[in-house]
Design a protein around this motif. Sequence first.
Motif, PDB file in Angstrom:
ATOM      1  N   GLN A  22       0.850  -1.206   0.000  1.00 48.29           N
ATOM      2  CA  GLN A  22       0.000   0.000   0.000  1.00 48.29           C
ATOM      3  C   GLN A  22       0.876   1.244   0.000  1.00 48.29           C
ATOM      4  O   GLN A  22       1.996   1.218   0.515  1.00 48.29           O
ATOM      5  N   TRP A  24       0.656   5.866   0.116  1.00 45.98           N
ATOM      6  CA  TRP A  24      -0.083   7.105   0.308  1.00 45.98           C
ATOM      7  C   TRP A  24       0.648   8.211  -0.443  1.00 45.98           C
ATOM      8  O   TRP A  24       1.879   8.300  -0.363  1.00 45.98           O
ATOM      9  N   GLN A  79       3.936   1.166   2.589  1.00 42.73           N
ATOM     10  CA  GLN A  79       3.772   0.204   3.679  1.00 42.73           C
ATOM     11  C   GLN A  79       4.029  -1.200   3.147  1.00 42.73           C
ATOM     12  O   GLN A  79       3.509  -1.593   2.104  1.00 42.73           O
ATOM     13  N   ASN A 132       4.958   0.965  11.998  1.00 47.30           N
ATOM     14  CA  ASN A 132       3.890   0.211  11.323  1.00 47.30           C
ATOM     15  C   ASN A 132       4.309  -0.252   9.925  1.00 47.30           C
ATOM     16  O   ASN A 132       3.503  -0.290   9.001  1.00 47.30           O
TER      17      ASN A 132
HETATM   18  C1  LIG Z   1      -1.012   0.167  10.641  1.00 41.69           C
HETATM   19  O1  LIG Z   1      -1.348  -0.090   9.301  1.00 41.69           O
HETATM   20  C2  LIG Z   1      -2.587  -0.738   9.137  1.00 41.69           C
HETATM   21  C3  LIG Z   1      -2.745  -1.083   7.668  1.00 41.69           C
HETATM   22  O2  LIG Z   1      -2.612   0.080   6.852  1.00 41.69           O
HETATM   23  C4  LIG Z   1      -3.696   0.163   9.633  1.00 41.69           C
HETATM   24  O3  LIG Z   1      -4.935  -0.493   9.504  1.00 41.69           O
HETATM   25  C5  LIG Z   1      -3.449   0.505  11.084  1.00 41.69           C
HETATM   26  O4  LIG Z   1      -4.395   1.440  11.510  1.00 41.69           O
HETATM   27  C6  LIG Z   1      -2.057   1.088  11.261  1.00 41.69           C
HETATM   28  N1  LIG Z   1      -1.771   1.269  12.659  1.00 41.69           N
HETATM   29  C7  LIG Z   1      -1.387   2.423  13.173  1.00 41.69           C
HETATM   30  C8  LIG Z   1      -1.105   2.436  14.641  1.00 41.69           C
HETATM   31  O5  LIG Z   1      -1.257   3.434  12.484  1.00 41.69           O
END
Ligand SMILES: *[C@@H]1O[C@H](CO)[C@@H](O)[C@H](O)[C@H]1NC(C)=O
Length: 226
Positions: A22, A24, A79, A132
């Motif tokens: 993914q 952004w 990501q 993340n």
């Molecule tokens: C981490 O990435 C996932 C997938 O994009 C997302 O759903 C989740 O909210 C993210 N967690 C944080 C703490 O940003």
Amino acid sequence: MLNSLVSLSLVAAVSAHQNFHQFWVSGETPGYQVGIRMPPSNNPVTDVTSTDIVCNVGGTDGTGVATVAAAAGDSIKVQWDQSSHPGPITHMLYGPVDSAAATTGVGAGWFKIDELDYVDGEWANVIMGADNMTHTFTLPAKLASGEYLLRSEMEALHASTTVGGAQFYIGCAQLSITGSGSACTPEISLPGDYSAEDADIYIPDFYYGFDPTTFVAPGGAVATCS
Ligand SMILES: *[C@@H]1O[C@H](CO)[C@@H](O)[C@H](O)[C@H]1NC(C)=O
Ligand SMILES: [Cu+2]
């Protein structure tokens, strides 16, 4: 009990490998696996002379993959799946081309725009793991308008002590970029620039004697765009 052991080991086996899944553009995402030439599996590419090194297995054709709008200078956040493999992350662009979906990306015309290697005692995969599994960088401020492939690569070095042991995880996104600029240099060819015994691919002393602070990811210098 047996079932949970079996599923735990399956999870462990799967999470040993990773895909770019993914991105952004200035905070907006087209969605999970959207705009990316997703490979058929999360297995690494190890033959650096194969066309798979460009955009992974099956990655020479973007038919059916969305091309996502961006502007020169935009921030890009990528990501990846979780990774325990030590190594850098690198980003390259290929273009401008008339159609990102139609271009193979094979050959000359790639240029590096970003890399994260080993910083403050941690490889890029660990730094990303604390965020993340994301990494954020910016597109060059000067880029000619047109369509591009954005290649995200995580090189895994845990088996780099043997020739052919380094693992390349790769995904290519398709971007339509607006901007003004003429050229970015230096450019490299994929395949072509990487060789199995390059010092950034084959590291016989990786576990004993190697100084990771000296490591620079494959693909040459980050390009200058004008
Ligand atoms: C981490 O990435 C996932 C997938 O994009 C997302 O759903 C989740 O909210 C993210 N967690 C944080 C703490 O940003
Ligand atoms: Cu793996």
